[in-house]
Design an enzyme around this catalytic site. Structure first.
Site, PDB file in Angstrom:
ATOM      1  N   HIS A   1       0.832  -1.590  -0.060  1.00 30.57           N
ATOM      2  CA  HIS A   1      -0.113  -0.045  -0.191  1.00 30.57           C
ATOM      3  C   HIS A   1       0.957   1.273  -0.444  1.00 30.57           C
ATOM      4  CE1 HIS A   1      -3.501   2.442   1.132  1.00 30.57           C
ATOM      5  NE2 HIS A   1      -2.755   3.300   1.241  1.00 30.57           N
TER       6      HIS A   1
ATOM      7  N   ASP B   1     -15.232   4.650   7.283  1.00 33.38           N
ATOM      8  CA  ASP B   1     -13.886   5.594   6.600  1.00 33.38           C
ATOM      9  C   ASP B   1     -14.582   6.765   6.345  1.00 33.38           C
ATOM     10  OD1 ASP B   1     -11.227   6.708   6.866  1.00 33.38           O
ATOM     11  OD2 ASP B   1     -11.054   6.001   4.837  1.00 33.38           O
TER      12      ASP B   1
ATOM     13  N   ARG C   1     -13.666  14.931   7.828  1.00 36.49           N
ATOM     14  CA  ARG C   1     -12.050  14.834   8.294  1.00 36.49           C
ATOM     15  C   ARG C   1     -11.046  16.193   7.756  1.00 36.49           C
ATOM     16  NH1 ARG C   1      -8.501  10.396   7.970  1.00 36.49           N
ATOM     17  NH2 ARG C   1      -6.892  11.825   8.414  1.00 36.49           N
TER      18      ARG C   1
ATOM     19  N   SER D   1      -7.219   5.363   9.748  1.00 37.70           N
ATOM     20  CA  SER D   1      -7.626   5.257   8.226  1.00 37.70           C
ATOM     21  C   SER D   1      -7.593   4.343   6.590  1.00 37.70           C
ATOM     22  CB  SER D   1      -8.117   6.746   8.129  1.00 37.70           C
ATOM     23  OG  SER D   1      -8.643   6.678   6.098  1.00 37.70           O
TER      24      SER D   1
ATOM     25  N   LYS E   1      -8.693  -0.255   6.615  1.00 37.53           N
ATOM     26  CA  LYS E   1      -8.969  -0.762   5.172  1.00 37.53           C
ATOM     27  C   LYS E   1      -8.093  -2.235   4.718  1.00 37.53           C
ATOM     28  CE  LYS E   1      -9.074   3.579   3.617  1.00 37.53           C
ATOM     29  NZ  LYS E   1      -8.828   4.851   3.375  1.00 37.53           N
TER      30      LYS E   1
HETATM   31  N1  URA Z   1      -4.953   7.569   3.046  1.00 33.19           N
HETATM   32  C1  URA Z   1      -6.809   7.295   3.607  1.00 33.19           C
HETATM   33  O1  URA Z   1      -6.498   6.265   3.152  1.00 33.19           O
HETATM   34  N2  URA Z   1      -6.406   8.381   4.483  1.00 33.19           N
HETATM   35  C2  URA Z   1      -5.984   8.951   4.657  1.00 33.19           C
HETATM   36  O2  URA Z   1      -6.554   9.510   6.015  1.00 33.19           O
HETATM   37  C3  URA Z   1      -4.877   9.752   4.417  1.00 33.19           C
HETATM   38  C4  URA Z   1      -4.241   8.974   3.340  1.00 33.19           C
END
Ligand code: URA
Length: 442
Positions: A85, A164, A171, A186, A190
């Site tokens: 990632h 999220d 946010r 966040s 995931k």
């Molecule tokens: N990528 C994400 O998935 N969340 C964040 O808060 C910042 C980057």
């Protein structure tokens, strides 16, 4: 549920328990908490910070807010699945190279990716520029494909981590994005919901990244590693520079073409981009037990790339998902923009800076990315850089080619050209202190 008392406790700088965090996340996802209260909690978390226990509790509550995928049954003779990632950058198409590389080396790679938003691109948009390539596979279909050919590249299901989606949108609207615990929870919620048995994080640092300073990025990486390990998923990270764009292409079809050039060992590939792909793959081989150390991992990755095996794997993935079945056919199928507009240098010197964020935003403005989730994108447009930081520039030489629509060319070329020039810093003296590509391995 008493959301208000949780909110007040955080406002006053006290540590929340895992149960309080879980209750709060549940209330938010069920729609029992008003957006203004959630926003206030996010601001309190942003300003007060969060302990590691709180961050882990938030991550796990977010992970469990929707569907979770289990990939524990996806291993090849003991080799576990891996998720690579990137925290988001400009011109970052490494997934398109690293996934087939690791799959060609025997690592099960069921990779779920997202779409791009703002100045950073998303893998799913890049793949969508290949005609016929389907990324909307179900997890069951993707698992069956991975068992058969070693890899699948699919869009992350909407039912993963609904918390999220709510929290990120709030946010974004309340100036609470740039917080280490909020970014970490966040991303990691995931990743954990996606179910891979190993996680490898490429944490971007610099002007084009979410985190600009190396110290903050290191903090973020360490928190994410502890969350992953704490949740029972061995996690590693590399910190890599994102001051200038990665590689030379920004824009969906252009980036696919550049990734395919790396996979087919074309002479003109940008060395730092190729190097990052090989290094990430080498870490992937080590993390999954395929290589005993990074040196061996790098040898494996280099051999799979130069032999063309990784390219074959990409073509196999494309064919399995409805796209063309050879690299040549994929390249030929990619859309081209109506206009290729060269920008010439009007001075001489050395290229010191190419602001990744400014260029990412410019690519978005010409149609390669979306400002809002519902915007449509044009796969063919983007920016092709002709040099990288450090190069000597002669007056009159081509700095870049803007790949544009006819409409942009006719109506706002001067404005776009100016935005491109503003992203560059050219100085008379050579660049001696370029930030290295790999800043730290954790
Ligand atoms: N990528 C994400 O998935 N969340 C964040 O808060 C910042 C980057």
């Amino acid at each position: 549920m008493n959301f208000l008392s949780t909110l007040i406790k955080k406002r006053d700088g006290l540590e929340l328990s895992a149960a309080e965090i879980a209750e709060a996340v549940k209330g938010i996802v069920l729609g029992e908490v008003a957006d203004y209260q959630t926003s206030a909690l996010l601001m309190a978390m942003f300003l007060r910070g969060m302990t590691e226990q709180e961050t882990l509790a938030l991550t796990l509550s977010m992970r469990d807010s929707g569907e979770t995928v289990d990939l524990s049954d996806l291993n090849f003779e003991g080799t576990p699945s891996l998720d690579k990632h990137s925290t988001g950058g400009v011109g970052d198409k490494t997934t398109l190279v690293v996934v087939p590389l690791l799959a060609a080396g025997g690592v099960p790679m069921l990779k779920m990716s997202g779409r791009g938003l703002g100045h950073t691109g998303g893998t799913i948009d890049k793949l969508a520029s290949i005609p016929g390539f389907r990324t909307e596979l179900t997890v069951l279909e993707a698992k069956a494909q991975t068992r058969k050919i070693g890899a699948a590249l699919i869009a992350q299901s909407d039912s993963l981590v609904p918390a999220d989606k709510i929290l990120y949108a709030l946010r974004d609207a309340t100036g609470t994005i740039e917080s280490v615990p909020l970014i970490a929870s966040s991303i990691m919620s995931k990743k954990l919901a996606s179910g891979a048995a190993r996680i490898l994080l490429d944490v971007k640092v610099g002007r084009g990244a979410f985190v600009e300073s190396q110290a903050e990025a290191e903090k973020l990486a360490r928190v994410m590693i502890r969350i992953g390990n704490g949740a029972g998923v061995p996690t590693g990270a590399v910190l890599t520079s994102m001051d200038e764009p990665l590689g030379k292409m920004i824009g969906n079809a252009l980036e696919v073409k550049e990734a395919l050039h790396v996979l087919t060992n074309r002479a003109e590939v940008e060395p730092r981009f190729r190097e990052l792909c090989l290094i990430l793959a080498s870490h992937g081989f080590v993390a999954t037990g395929k290589a005993k150390d990074e040196t061996e991992g790098l040898q494996m990755a280099t051999a799979l790339l130069t032999s063309g095996k990784a390219a074959e794997k990409f073509a196999e993935i494309s064919a399995a998902q409805g796209g063309p079945d050879t690299i040549e056919k994929i390249v030929a199928s990619l859309p081209n923009a109506a206009v290729q507009h060269p920008i010439y240098a009007n001075t001489e010197g050395f290229l010191h800076e190419m602001d990744a964020k400014v260029l990412g935003l410019l690519a978005m403005r010409v149609g390669a990315g979306r400002e809002r989730k519902e915007d449509t994108i044009d796969f063919a447009v983007g920016i092709e850089l002709c040099g990288k930081c450090g190069v000597k520039i002669a007056n009159g030489e081509i700095l870049a080619i803007l790949h544009l629509t006819k409409n942009d060319t006719e109506n706002r070329l001067p404005e776009l050209e100016k935005a491109f020039r503003d992203a560059l810093t050219i100085k008379p003296t050579p660049l001696l202190d370029e930030r290295p590509l790999i800043l730290l391995t954790l």
